[in-house]
Enzyme design. Structure first.
Site, mmCIF file in Angstrom:
data_model
loop_
_atom_site.group_PDB
_atom_site.id
_atom_site.type_symbol
_atom_site.label_atom_id
_atom_site.label_comp_id
_atom_site.label_asym_id
_atom_site.label_seq_id
_atom_site.Cartn_x
_atom_site.Cartn_y
_atom_site.Cartn_z
ATOM 1 N N MET A 1 6.155 10.147 -3.245
ATOM 2 C CA MET A 1 5.353 8.929 -2.548
ATOM 3 C C MET A 1 5.845 9.409 -1.035
ATOM 4 O O MET A 1 6.976 9.615 -0.610
ATOM 5 C CB MET A 1 5.986 7.691 -2.739
ATOM 6 C CG MET A 1 5.373 6.604 -2.149
ATOM 7 S SD MET A 1 5.761 4.753 -2.567
ATOM 8 C CE MET A 1 7.648 4.660 -3.109
ATOM 9 N N HIS B 1 -5.480 4.204 6.638
ATOM 10 C CA HIS B 1 -4.476 5.031 5.491
ATOM 11 C C HIS B 1 -3.169 4.982 6.166
ATOM 12 O O HIS B 1 -2.343 5.809 5.673
ATOM 13 C CB HIS B 1 -5.164 6.493 5.649
ATOM 14 C CG HIS B 1 -6.677 6.580 4.545
ATOM 15 N ND1 HIS B 1 -6.294 5.902 3.198
ATOM 16 C CD2 HIS B 1 -7.692 6.582 4.899
ATOM 17 C CE1 HIS B 1 -7.704 6.035 2.772
ATOM 18 N NE2 HIS B 1 -8.397 6.165 3.821
ATOM 19 N N ASP C 1 -2.707 -0.734 6.255
ATOM 20 C CA ASP C 1 -3.360 -1.179 4.965
ATOM 21 C C ASP C 1 -2.941 -2.312 4.406
ATOM 22 O O ASP C 1 -3.563 -3.000 3.681
ATOM 23 C CB ASP C 1 -3.702 0.245 4.075
ATOM 24 C CG ASP C 1 -4.412 1.361 4.906
ATOM 25 O OD1 ASP C 1 -4.894 1.239 6.083
ATOM 26 O OD2 ASP C 1 -4.930 2.437 4.543
ATOM 27 N N ASP D 1 0.896 -1.146 0.033
ATOM 28 C CA ASP D 1 0.075 0.078 0.009
ATOM 29 C C ASP D 1 0.755 1.299 0.111
ATOM 30 O O ASP D 1 1.738 1.075 0.578
ATOM 31 C CB ASP D 1 -0.812 -0.078 1.222
ATOM 32 C CG ASP D 1 -1.812 1.203 1.277
ATOM 33 O OD1 ASP D 1 -2.769 1.205 0.354
ATOM 34 O OD2 ASP D 1 -1.799 2.152 1.930
#
Length: 196
Positions: free
Chosen positions: A24, A173, A178, A11
């Site tokens: 990212m 999140h 996740d 994730d």
């Protein structure tokens, strides 16, 4: 004899829609299972994990995208891992787990397109050996569900899935939380045979 496959649930949290112009922010990975000649074997996705928070690679960011993961951009600028260090460490972790289990790593995500795009780009840009998943060893859980359930991709949403397929873990999140939650969804989908 074909080599076993190691399924790594992944994730990503990011500060924009695409890698390169945006960054990212974090990623998490969790080993969810192995498939060999004897079939699929689930493993506790909380046992073998990797998590990193990264320094931004550009000044551009979308505040709404950044807010989803709840990370502080200024803290990431100061304390986040350098992308090259993080991606090389992730590659080494994947190689270690794959070697331990004697299996070829396969990237697993829901939906695949977003997480794969970020991880593949970052591996190819920053990791010395490129992508440990090659250019195509990946599985989309959205497509897996659609094929097994006999529904259109647009109908393959978590809200439409039978509740017994979903993890009991909350979707926080946090990329590692996740990835672990998604690992349980993957295991349930692999064991699910709706026509039986």
């Amino acid at each position: 004899m074909a080599r076993a496959e190691l399924y790594v649930s992944a994730d990503v949290e990011a500060d924009g829609p695409v890698p390169g112009p945006f960054s990212m922010s974090s990623f998490g990975m969790a080993v969810a299972g192995v498939r060999d000649g004897d079939g699929f074997r689930a493993v506790d996705p909380g046992e073998r994990t990797f998590y990193a928070e990264l320094k931004p690679i550009s000044d551009a960011y979308d505040p709404e995208a950044l807010a989803v993961g709840g990370l502080d951009r200024e803290l990431l600028v100061r304390e986040g891992r350098e992308p090259g260090e993080a991606m090389n460490a992730a590659s080494q972790w994947i190689a270690g787990v794959a070697g331990e289990l004697g299996a070829t790593p396969v990237f697993v995500a829901y939906p695949l397109g977003y997480d794969w795009m970020w991880m593949y780009w970052y591996f190819m840009r920053f990791a010395a050996g490129g992508s440990p998943f090659g250019h195509s060893r990946c599985m989309d859980l959205k497509s897996l569900y659609a094929a097994k359930a006999g529904v259109r991709i647009s109908e393959a949403t978590k809200r439409s899935m039978p509740s017994h397929l979903l993890s009991d873990r909350p979707h926080t999140h946090n990329a590692l939380d996740d990835a672990i939650e998604q690992g349980e969804l993957f295991q349930n989908l692999m064991r699910w045979h709706p026509q039986e």
